[in-house]
Design a protein around this motif. Structure first.
Motif, PDB file in Angstrom:
ATOM      1  N   ILE A 129       0.761  -1.361   0.077  1.00 50.54           N
ATOM      2  CA  ILE A 129       0.015   0.073   0.032  1.00 50.54           C
ATOM      3  C   ILE A 129       0.785   1.144  -0.121  1.00 50.54           C
ATOM      4  CG2 ILE A 129      -0.212   0.179   2.207  1.00 50.54           C
ATOM      5  CD1 ILE A 129      -3.236   0.971   2.138  1.00 50.54           C
ATOM      6  N   VAL A 130       2.293   1.231   0.662  1.00 48.49           N
ATOM      7  CA  VAL A 130       2.909   2.386   0.387  1.00 48.49           C
ATOM      8  C   VAL A 130       3.373   2.924  -0.646  1.00 48.49           C
ATOM      9  CG1 VAL A 130       5.246   3.264   1.593  1.00 48.49           C
ATOM     10  CG2 VAL A 130       3.849   1.606   2.886  1.00 48.49           C
ATOM     11  N   ASP A 131       3.442   1.688  -1.756  1.00 49.09           N
ATOM     12  CA  ASP A 131       3.849   1.987  -3.053  1.00 49.09           C
ATOM     13  C   ASP A 131       2.757   2.851  -3.807  1.00 49.09           C
ATOM     14  OD1 ASP A 131       6.407   0.852  -2.625  1.00 49.09           O
ATOM     15  OD2 ASP A 131       5.394  -1.473  -3.251  1.00 49.09           O
ATOM     16  N   GLN A 132       1.494   2.518  -3.299  1.00 51.50           N
ATOM     17  CA  GLN A 132       0.376   2.927  -4.279  1.00 51.50           C
ATOM     18  C   GLN A 132      -0.290   4.052  -3.897  1.00 51.50           C
ATOM     19  OE1 GLN A 132      -1.816  -0.610  -3.165  1.00 51.50           O
ATOM     20  NE2 GLN A 132      -0.445  -1.897  -4.574  1.00 51.50           N
ATOM     21  N   VAL A 133      -0.042   4.718  -2.577  1.00 50.67           N
ATOM     22  CA  VAL A 133      -0.573   5.835  -2.336  1.00 50.67           C
ATOM     23  C   VAL A 133       0.149   7.138  -2.952  1.00 50.67           C
ATOM     24  CG1 VAL A 133      -1.546   5.144  -0.247  1.00 50.67           C
ATOM     25  CG2 VAL A 133       0.489   5.948  -0.194  1.00 50.67           C
ATOM     26  N   TYR A 134      -0.158   8.414  -2.706  1.00 46.28           N
ATOM     27  CA  TYR A 134       0.240   9.504  -3.452  1.00 46.28           C
ATOM     28  C   TYR A 134       1.141   9.846  -2.153  1.00 46.28           C
ATOM     29  CZ  TYR A 134       1.115  14.269  -4.772  1.00 46.28           C
ATOM     30  OH  TYR A 134       1.558  15.680  -5.172  1.00 46.28           O
ATOM     31  N   VAL A 135       2.750  10.121  -2.464  1.00 48.12           N
ATOM     32  CA  VAL A 135       3.549  10.532  -1.600  1.00 48.12           C
ATOM     33  C   VAL A 135       4.245  11.899  -1.775  1.00 48.12           C
ATOM     34  CG1 VAL A 135       5.684   9.860  -0.254  1.00 48.12           C
ATOM     35  CG2 VAL A 135       4.177   7.938  -1.012  1.00 48.12           C
TER      36      VAL A 135
END
Length: 406
Positions: A129-135
């Protein structure tokens, strides 16, 4: 550019505050002027963010490799061996959490002697999920506000003969919300056998860095879905996302069991009355994924086909007839299958880019050999400032078990 972004964000916050006060005071002209200023600032902020994004891509592509990377690693390893703290910029952290599926595995370790490789457990893959959200890199900011639309402007209609010569019916004004992203302290603590020090300096550093990033990634995955757990959260998760006015940004869907209609319910609950929401994923526990895969029809055939990704078994797709639903396993969520708790939030469904994860400054890692000296263990300690919130109205649908009757 970063300072300019901070300045623009402060100006936008000021304009939003003025717009909010104007609404409360019933001053529509002042509200319209303030929101026009917000709109102009949003355009300028978007331009700066796009530029920073491209600069970040260049930095990601220019990650040190070969001899340069080894020199950096050995220099930092010396600092860690001496007990000094090593700082990583928000960009390095972003790079680290994005690559942590491959970091901290035996392939990176070049042992100096037999038996010094420290093996990771089977399936040691933090949630994707960390790869997929907007950072977003929010270094230097006290907080960050993201305005979003709640309701749009509506149009009125009337017969020409009726409307002729009369004042037209006033359209309802659009409404806006403000999602605030504030810093929250994240700490990482993990222990490893002191035989780690037998590795070559570069490999020693890579192992520690990788383990710290994986620990951070695991905690971030939980924070993204659940928030920080405080009564007044600093970091909001998908399941408790609220705007500045205290109103929920997510929507809820009552779900009571894992059955053949579950995916349909989420699929059609997400989006507007005019369209089905796009780019959505289902986030759930492994236990619920297993329950979905076990559902059979009257002919004992699988209703859903679960197809894990061969390169990353944390993600995959669920085939439901003609609909393909991507999924991501998140252990931090509560399982729906067998859940008898009333009003319990379980799996969530939506576009991950509707959630913004902010990185507020440097991430510090250090090694301490005194904490568990008797056990011959060394502690890897990390500290960071992160924040997050949903930035799109009803950007996720949260599955909730039925409330108690009466």
């Amino acid at each position: 550019m970063k300072n300019k972004l901070i300045d623009l964000a402060a100006k936008r916050q000021n304009a939003l505050d003025r717009a909010e006060k104007a609404i409360q005071d019933g001053k529509n002209e002042d509200y319209t002027a303030a929101m026009a200023e917000v709109s102009n600032l949003n355009t300028e902020i978007k331009q700066v963010q796009d530029l920073l994004t491209e600069q970040q891509k260049n930095l990601m592509e220019k990650e040190p490799t070969g001899a340069e990377a080894k020199d950096i690693a050995e220099g930092r390893a010396e600092q860690l061996l001496k007990g000094d703290a090593v700082k990583f910029s928000a960009m390095e952290v972003l790079r680290g959490v994005r690559n942590s599926v491959t970091l901290a595995t035996g392939t990176l370790v070049q042992p100096a002697g037999a038996g010094s490789t420290i093996r990771d457990p089977l399936g040691s893959i933090p949630s994707s999920i960390v790869d997929q959200v907007y950072v977003q890199d929010l270094t230097g900011m006290e907080s960050f506000s993201e305005p979003y639309v709640i309701t749009e402007l509506d149009a009125k209609g009337a017969a020409v003969s009726t409307a002729a010569g009369t004042a037209r019916t006033t359209s309802a004004d659009p409404t806006f919300g403000i999602a605030q992203i504030k810093p929250y302290e994240l700490s990482v603590t993990t222990f490893v056998d002191r035989n780690l020090s037998r590795l070559s300096p570069a490999s020693y550093y890579e192992k520690i860095y990788g383990m710290a990033m994986k620990a951070m990634r695991r905690k971030l995955a939980t924070l993204i879905v659940n928030g920080d757990g405080q009564t007044s959260p600093a970091m909001f998760g998908i399941k408790n996302a609220k705007n500045k006015a205290g109103n929920s940004i997510f929507s809820s869907l009552e779900v009571s069991t894992v059955d053949s209609g579950l995916l349909d319910s989420f699929f059609f609950a997400y989006g507007s009355d005019e369209a089905i929401g796009s780019n959505a994923r289902l986030y759930l526990t492994k236990a619920d994924l297993r329950a979905i895969g076990k559902i059979r029809n009257t002919n004992q055939e699988r209703v859903f086909k679960v197809r894990p990704d061969g390169g990353n078994p944390n993600i995959g797709v669920i085939e439901d007839g003609g609909v393909i639903v991507p999924y991501t396993i998140v252990p931090g969520l509560t399982s729906l299958n067998g859940n008898t708790d009333k009003s319990s939030q379980t799996m969530v469904y939506g576009d991950p880019l509707n959630y913004e994860l902010g990185l507020f400054g440097d991430y510090t890692i250090r090694v301490d050999e005194s904490v568990k000296a008797v056990e011959r263990m060394v502690a890897i300690l990390g500290d960071a400032m992160v924040g997050g919130n949903l930035i799109v109205d009803k950007g996720f649908v949260v599955g909730t078990t039925p409330a108690a009757a009466g």
